[in-house]
Design a protein around this motif. Structure first.
Motif, PDB file in Angstrom:
ATOM      1  N   LEU A  55       0.830  -1.198   0.000  1.00 41.75           N
ATOM      2  CA  LEU A  55       0.000   0.000   0.000  1.00 41.75           C
ATOM      3  C   LEU A  55       0.872   1.258   0.000  1.00 41.75           C
ATOM      4  CD1 LEU A  55      -2.979   0.782  -0.028  1.00 41.75           C
ATOM      5  CD2 LEU A  55      -2.926   0.850   2.467  1.00 41.75           C
ATOM      6  N   GLY A  56       1.919   1.275   0.811  1.00 40.88           N
ATOM      7  CA  GLY A  56       2.822   2.428   0.811  1.00 40.88           C
ATOM      8  C   GLY A  56       3.537   2.575  -0.514  1.00 40.88           C
ATOM      9  N   GLY A  57       4.005   1.449  -1.065  1.00 45.51           N
ATOM     10  CA  GLY A  57       4.694   1.500  -2.344  1.00 45.51           C
ATOM     11  C   GLY A  57       3.792   1.885  -3.490  1.00 45.51           C
ATOM     12  N   THR A  58       2.494   1.659  -3.351  1.00 42.27           N
ATOM     13  CA  THR A  58       1.532   2.018  -4.389  1.00 42.27           C
ATOM     14  C   THR A  58       1.139   3.487  -4.282  1.00 42.27           C
ATOM     15  OG1 THR A  58       0.657  -0.244  -4.424  1.00 42.27           O
ATOM     16  CG2 THR A  58      -0.742   1.486  -5.341  1.00 42.27           C
ATOM     17  N   ILE A  59       0.932   3.972  -3.075  1.00 40.81           N
ATOM     18  CA  ILE A  59       0.529   5.366  -2.873  1.00 40.81           C
ATOM     19  C   ILE A  59       1.672   6.322  -3.193  1.00 40.81           C
ATOM     20  CG2 ILE A  59      -0.109   7.064  -1.108  1.00 40.81           C
ATOM     21  CD1 ILE A  59      -1.754   4.856   0.245  1.00 40.81           C
ATOM     22  N   ALA A 186       3.479 -10.116  -7.835  1.00 43.83           N
ATOM     23  CA  ALA A 186       4.744  -9.585  -8.365  1.00 43.83           C
ATOM     24  C   ALA A 186       5.061  -8.204  -7.781  1.00 43.83           C
ATOM     25  CB  ALA A 186       4.700  -9.553  -9.895  1.00 43.83           C
ATOM     26  N   PRO A 187       4.177  -7.198  -7.907  1.00 43.21           N
ATOM     27  CA  PRO A 187       4.508  -5.914  -7.282  1.00 43.21           C
ATOM     28  C   PRO A 187       4.585  -5.974  -5.768  1.00 43.21           C
ATOM     29  CG  PRO A 187       2.251  -5.883  -8.117  1.00 43.21           C
ATOM     30  CD  PRO A 187       2.907  -7.130  -8.657  1.00 43.21           C
ATOM     31  N   THR A 188       3.925  -6.947  -5.145  1.00 44.85           N
ATOM     32  CA  THR A 188       4.000  -7.052  -3.687  1.00 44.85           C
ATOM     33  C   THR A 188       5.420  -7.370  -3.232  1.00 44.85           C
ATOM     34  OG1 THR A 188       1.684  -7.766  -3.516  1.00 44.85           O
ATOM     35  CG2 THR A 188       3.125  -8.260  -1.663  1.00 44.85           C
ATOM     36  N   VAL A 189       6.046  -8.357  -3.857  1.00 41.77           N
ATOM     37  CA  VAL A 189       7.405  -8.708  -3.426  1.00 41.77           C
ATOM     38  C   VAL A 189       8.398  -7.614  -3.828  1.00 41.77           C
ATOM     39  CG1 VAL A 189       6.967 -11.187  -3.425  1.00 41.77           C
ATOM     40  CG2 VAL A 189       7.805 -10.112  -5.512  1.00 41.77           C
ATOM     41  N   ILE A 190       8.174  -6.966  -4.976  1.00 42.85           N
ATOM     42  CA  ILE A 190       9.070  -5.883  -5.381  1.00 42.85           C
ATOM     43  C   ILE A 190       8.936  -4.693  -4.437  1.00 42.85           C
ATOM     44  CG2 ILE A 190       9.634  -4.274  -7.245  1.00 42.85           C
ATOM     45  CD1 ILE A 190       8.644  -6.323  -9.229  1.00 42.85           C
ATOM     46  N   LYS A 194      11.607  -1.998  -2.813  1.00 43.60           N
ATOM     47  CA  LYS A 194      11.422  -0.554  -2.955  1.00 43.60           C
ATOM     48  C   LYS A 194      11.539   0.134  -1.597  1.00 43.60           C
ATOM     49  CE  LYS A 194       7.949   2.977  -4.006  1.00 43.60           C
ATOM     50  NZ  LYS A 194       6.682   3.303  -4.696  1.00 43.60           N
ATOM     51  N   ALA A 195      10.845  -0.383  -0.604  1.00 47.47           N
ATOM     52  CA  ALA A 195      10.853   0.252   0.712  1.00 47.47           C
ATOM     53  C   ALA A 195      12.257   0.296   1.295  1.00 47.47           C
ATOM     54  CB  ALA A 195       9.905  -0.483   1.650  1.00 47.47           C
ATOM     55  N   ILE A 332      14.443   4.739  -7.102  1.00 47.81           N
ATOM     56  CA  ILE A 332      13.341   5.499  -7.699  1.00 47.81           C
ATOM     57  C   ILE A 332      12.753   4.744  -8.884  1.00 47.81           C
ATOM     58  CG2 ILE A 332      12.746   7.646  -8.879  1.00 47.81           C
ATOM     59  CD1 ILE A 332      14.746   9.084  -7.141  1.00 47.81           C
ATOM     60  N   THR A 333      13.603   4.060  -9.655  1.00 45.39           N
ATOM     61  CA  THR A 333      13.100   3.267 -10.782  1.00 45.39           C
ATOM     62  C   THR A 333      12.214   2.133 -10.292  1.00 45.39           C
ATOM     63  OG1 THR A 333      15.060   3.790 -12.086  1.00 45.39           O
ATOM     64  CG2 THR A 333      13.775   1.887 -12.772  1.00 45.39           C
ATOM     65  N   VAL A 334      12.675   1.402  -9.290  1.00 48.04           N
ATOM     66  CA  VAL A 334      11.834   0.345  -8.710  1.00 48.04           C
ATOM     67  C   VAL A 334      10.579   0.960  -8.104  1.00 48.04           C
ATOM     68  CG1 VAL A 334      11.722  -1.409  -6.895  1.00 48.04           C
ATOM     69  CG2 VAL A 334      13.768  -1.198  -8.305  1.00 48.04           C
ATOM     70  N   GLY A 335      10.738   2.179  -7.558  1.00 52.92           N
ATOM     71  CA  GLY A 335       9.579   2.877  -7.010  1.00 52.92           C
ATOM     72  C   GLY A 335       8.512   3.160  -8.032  1.00 52.92           C
ATOM     73  N   ALA A 336       8.883   3.226  -9.301  1.00 57.73           N
ATOM     74  CA  ALA A 336       7.888   3.413 -10.364  1.00 57.73           C
ATOM     75  C   ALA A 336       7.267   2.089 -10.791  1.00 57.73           C
ATOM     76  CB  ALA A 336       8.534   4.085 -11.575  1.00 57.73           C
ATOM     77  N   LEU A 337       8.029   1.018 -10.710  1.00 60.05           N
ATOM     78  CA  LEU A 337       7.534  -0.265 -11.197  1.00 60.05           C
ATOM     79  C   LEU A 337       6.390  -0.798 -10.338  1.00 60.05           C
ATOM     80  CD1 LEU A 337      10.894  -2.038 -12.124  1.00 60.05           C
ATOM     81  CD2 LEU A 337       9.358  -0.741 -13.603  1.00 60.05           C
ATOM     82  N   VAL A 338       6.456  -0.582  -9.025  1.00 60.15           N
ATOM     83  CA  VAL A 338       5.411  -1.109  -8.132  1.00 60.15           C
ATOM     84  C   VAL A 338       4.050  -0.477  -8.434  1.00 60.15           C
ATOM     85  CG1 VAL A 338       4.624  -1.269  -5.739  1.00 60.15           C
ATOM     86  CG2 VAL A 338       7.012  -1.749  -6.306  1.00 60.15           C
ATOM     87  N   PRO A 339       3.905   0.859  -8.353  1.00 60.30           N
ATOM     88  CA  PRO A 339       2.581   1.419  -8.651  1.00 60.30           C
ATOM     89  C   PRO A 339       2.147   1.186 -10.091  1.00 60.30           C
ATOM     90  CG  PRO A 339       4.211   3.166  -8.404  1.00 60.30           C
ATOM     91  CD  PRO A 339       4.857   1.903  -7.957  1.00 60.30           C
ATOM     92  N   ALA A 340       3.102   1.163 -11.035  1.00 54.45           N
ATOM     93  CA  ALA A 340       2.730   0.917 -12.429  1.00 54.45           C
ATOM     94  C   ALA A 340       2.090  -0.455 -12.585  1.00 54.45           C
ATOM     95  CB  ALA A 340       3.956   1.041 -13.328  1.00 54.45           C
ATOM     96  N   ALA A 341       2.664  -1.454 -11.927  1.00 56.37           N
ATOM     97  CA  ALA A 341       2.093  -2.800 -12.010  1.00 56.37           C
ATOM     98  C   ALA A 341       0.710  -2.850 -11.377  1.00 56.37           C
ATOM     99  CB  ALA A 341       3.019  -3.796 -11.316  1.00 56.37           C
TER     100      ALA A 341
END
Length: 513
Positions: A55-59, A186-190, A194-195, A332-341
């Motif tokens: 949730l944090g990585g998505t927001i 997939a985005p959950t484990v990534i 990210k965090a 920051i790049t991984v930070g984009a992949l989580v919400p994008a997924a």
């Protein structure tokens, strides 16, 4: 130009994210048959730690982590509306998400439009809620790519021309494959990577920057000299805009499909309440990014015209050693992949549940629904890539500003509907239409600014909140008229109270005890 250690560290972070994505199927494996709930919501099995990561990585998206310091770099104190905005999100999530989860789990709802369909018995209202969510999500998804490109270009990691485009395509291709196979897992484990990467790298960068620039006092003094005047403090005229933007943005965030999808994946309402209390840890991170915008000013960074979001990446590239800079860019790049997924999953799920099954193939099997959702998620990612390559960056930003105004217009049907069913679905449709039209007109009239002026003063407030007030007025007045005329409404299947009262409901899910 990036040095070897920076590039190596950056590639190591991206490689770690790829390896984690491959192991996603091991996250709470399920022996159930394929279902949309399993693919899109990880079988509603995520505990407090995983839910906090997701949730944090998505927001807190990569674009947020570049736009906020960019706004601080260009406009000063106004940028920090994001701090109270994300603080307001915490109590909203505590109340709304846990209650919505309970209803969704009890009735098997996967999307928020499912809830609207059951609450009001109105397919047209559910359809506009689903389409509004998809419409608002797509430019947000494109902005994640813009965030990646801005960061990597500033750090010299993004090659010019076709080579850079291939880097972007390769990053998203890996994400697309992992999401296609494993869905939300997939985005959950990534999100865990990210965090860790963002918290560690930002803490180190902030400490080093403050040390090299002479401490917080020197940073703020230097930023004040560059901005001029009292830009580091809000003027009385700015305060209404600041307050309404913070409140309206928080209300809008709770309606975005990707946030609700991440919340629905939790294993119970108690988990969501725990996570809501812990979300402000991410807010502290965002505040530090804002301070780095001031640090870029104090350090004399010259961001390109119209590209203030590159200020912090340029600061990192200038002051940080190669390995730490590579870690920041990778984070920051991984930070984009989580919400994008998560965004692509949410958009695909809304389309399948509330458009495809409702209007095209009502008898679609769970397996077919998953197959269609996977295909639509791929199309969403491909569309975002094409959008970024085909349009100017400002076009995506303008559409995202409109998206925030648009998504706020489903708030009466969703959030108000959690506590009262008195509003008539046809009145809610009318309110939605008025809010969409008014919000779009206000933003476009101001040259795609979300802050609009009223009166001779003028009083400046957030356009989305003004449109929401019109929306609510029409919905309430329309309900009174329709009830007087005796116009029937659809059946309510949610077993929620019809009046504005809150009943205690038994906990469900893994955390019931």
């Amino acid at each position: 130009m990036a040095d070897g250690t920076m590039t190596a560290t950056f590639l190591a972070v991206i490689g770690g994210a790829s390896l984690l994505a491959v192991t996603a199927r091991r996250l709470r494996p399920s022996g159930r048959l394929p279902s949309l709930e399993g693919w899109a919501l990880a079988d509603r099995s995520l505990g407090p730690v995983w839910t906090w990561f997701l949730l944090g990585g998505t927001i807190f998206t990569a674009y947020t982590f570049t736009a906020v310091p960019g706004l601080a770099y260009g406009n000063g104190a106004a940028a920090f509306f994001a701090v109270p905005y994300t603080v307001i999100v915490s109590p909203l999530a505590f109340v709304l998400l846990s209650r919505l989860w309970t209803v969704a789990r009890a009735h098997g709802y996967i999307t928020v439009a499912d809830f609207v369909r059951g609450r009001y018995g109105s397919p047209p209202l559910a359809l506009v809620v689903a389409l509004t969510g998809i419409l608002a999500t797509m430019p947000y998804l494109a902005l994640q790519l813009l965030g990646i490109r801005a960061v990597l270009t500033a750090g010299g990691v993004y090659p010019r021309g076709a080579a850079g485009d291939l880097v972007m395509v390769a990053l998203f291709a890996g994400l697309a494959v992992a999401t296609y196979r494993h869905g939300l897992r997939a985005p959950t484990v990534i999100s865990a990577l990210k965090a860790v990467a963002v918290f560690v790298s930002l803490t180190a960068v902030t400490w080093l920057v403050l040390e090299r620039l002479g401490g917080p006092g020197a940073v703020f003094d230097g930023a004040a000299r560059r901005l001029g005047g009292d830009a580091l403090a809000l003027t009385p005229a700015q305060q209404p805009a600041y307050a309404t933007l913070a409140l309206g943005s928080a209300l809008a965030l709770m309606m975005y499909p990707h946030v609700l999808t991440a919340a629905f994946a939790a294993d119970g309402p108690r988990t969501l309440r725990k996570v809501s209390v812990a979300l402000p840890a991410w807010t502290g991170l965002l505040a530090l990014f804002g301070v780095l915008g001031f640090a870029a000013l104090a350090a004399g960074v010259r961001a390109p015209e119209g590209g203030a979001e590159a200020a912090v990446p340029m600061l990192v590239d200038r002051l940080m050693p190669g390995p730490l800079a590579g870690l920041v860019f990778g984070a920051i790049t991984v930070g984009a992949l989580v919400p994008a997924a998560v965004m692509s999953i949410a958009a695909a799920t809304s389309f399948v549940r509330n458009v495809y099954v409702e209007y095209v193939h009502p008898t679609a099997t769970p397996k077919r629904q998953v197959r269609i959702a996977k295909a639509v998620s791929l199309i969403a990612k491909a569309g975002a890539v094409a959008f970024v390559f085909g349009l100017r960056d400002q076009d995506a930003i303008n559409l995202q500003l409109l998206g925030g105004v648009w998504i706020l217009q489903i708030f009466p049907a969703v959030a108000v509907g959690l506590f009262t069913g008195r509003l008539h679905p046809r009145a809610l449709l009318a309110g939605w239409g008025v809010g969409m039209a008014a919000g779009t007109y206000l933003v476009v009239r101001e040259g795609f600014s979300s802050i609009v002026g009223f009166g001779s003063g003028p009083l400046e407030i957030y356009a989305g909140l003004a449109a929401l007030l019109l929306n609510l007025i029409v919905a309430v007045a329309g309900t009174a008229v329709l009830e007087r005329l005796g116009v029937p409404r659809g059946a309510d299947l949610t077993d929620l109270p019809s009046r504005l009262t809150v009943r205690r409901r038994p906990e469900t899910g893994a955390n019931q005890q």
